[in-house]
Design a protein around this motif. Structure first.
Motif, PDB file in Angstrom:
ATOM      1  N   VAL A   1      -7.046   9.416   6.739  1.00 14.89           N
ATOM      2  CA  VAL A   1      -5.715   8.808   6.736  1.00 14.89           C
ATOM      3  C   VAL A   1      -4.648   9.885   6.561  1.00 14.89           C
ATOM      4  N   SER A   2      -4.889  10.821   5.672  1.00 10.41           N
ATOM      5  CA  SER A   2      -3.921  11.904   5.453  1.00 10.41           C
ATOM      6  C   SER A   2      -3.687  12.691   6.732  1.00 10.41           C
TER       7      SER A   2
ATOM      8  N   ALA B   1      -6.180   3.723   3.168  1.00 18.07           N
ATOM      9  CA  ALA B   1      -7.555   3.981   3.604  1.00 18.07           C
ATOM     10  C   ALA B   1      -8.464   2.797   3.277  1.00 18.07           C
ATOM     11  N   ARG B   2      -8.335   2.260   2.083  1.00 23.87           N
ATOM     12  CA  ARG B   2      -9.162   1.104   1.708  1.00 23.87           C
ATOM     13  C   ARG B   2      -8.893  -0.085   2.618  1.00 23.87           C
TER      14      ARG B   2
ATOM     15  N   THR C   1      -0.057   4.410  -1.344  1.00 20.94           N
ATOM     16  CA  THR C   1      -0.760   5.688  -1.336  1.00 20.94           C
ATOM     17  C   THR C   1      -1.722   5.763  -0.153  1.00 20.94           C
ATOM     18  N   HIS C   2      -2.114   6.978   0.170  1.00 20.89           N
ATOM     19  CA  HIS C   2      -3.096   7.161   1.243  1.00 20.89           C
ATOM     20  C   HIS C   2      -4.406   6.460   0.885  1.00 20.89           C
ATOM     21  N   ALA C   3      -4.756   6.463  -0.385  1.00 22.96           N
ATOM     22  CA  ALA C   3      -5.990   5.802  -0.813  1.00 22.96           C
ATOM     23  C   ALA C   3      -5.928   4.298  -0.558  1.00 22.96           C
ATOM     24  N   GLN C   4      -4.789   3.688  -0.844  1.00 25.87           N
ATOM     25  CA  GLN C   4      -4.634   2.250  -0.613  1.00 25.87           C
ATOM     26  C   GLN C   4      -4.683   1.934   0.882  1.00 25.87           C
TER      27      GLN C   4
ATOM     28  N   ASP D   1       0.853  -1.189   0.000  1.00 22.78           N
ATOM     29  CA  ASP D   1       0.000   0.000   0.000  1.00 22.78           C
ATOM     30  C   ASP D   1       0.890   1.239   0.000  1.00 22.78           C
TER      31      ASP D   1
ATOM     32  N   GLU E   1      -9.888   8.580   2.848  1.00 24.28           N
ATOM     33  CA  GLU E   1      -8.521   8.973   2.505  1.00 24.28           C
ATOM     34  C   GLU E   1      -8.112  10.250   3.234  1.00 24.28           C
ATOM     35  N   SER E   2      -9.038  11.192   3.362  1.00 27.73           N
ATOM     36  CA  SER E   2      -8.718  12.453   4.051  1.00 27.73           C
ATOM     37  C   SER E   2      -8.388  12.205   5.519  1.00 27.73           C
TER      38      SER E   2
END
Length: 81
Positions: A35-36, A25-26, A20-23, A18, A32-33
């Motif tokens: 997680v950021s 988060a999933r 990215t933040h998106a990965q 993982d 995602e926000s």
């Protein structure tokens, strides 16, 4: 206020694939926000969030959480007031 040790989480997430933040988060079931903000240390994690991250990446809780640096002591001029 305790914050998430973002570098530890990012390293374990990357090891799990993982990047990215998106990965991230999933995998842990957050926006995602969120997680950021958690990784940046601007939001304190809830116990449920810590447990989700622990479950996803196997990071012990004591390695994920750090205490913020103490606030600087008042200057001598402020203390004299």
């Amino acid at each position: 206020m305790p914050t998430l040790h973002g570098e530890t989480v990012k390293a374990r997430a990357e090891h799990a694939g993982d990047k990215t933040h998106a990965q991230i988060a999933r995998r842990i079931g957050l926006a995602e926000s969120t997680v950021s903000r958690l990784l940046a240390g601007t939001t304190a994690p809830s116990l449920a969030t810590l447990l989700a991250i622990k479950g996803a990446y196997g990071i012990p809780l004591d390695e994920m959480v750090r205490e913020d640096a103490p606030e600087p002591a008042a200057s001598a001029a402020e203390a004299a007031r």
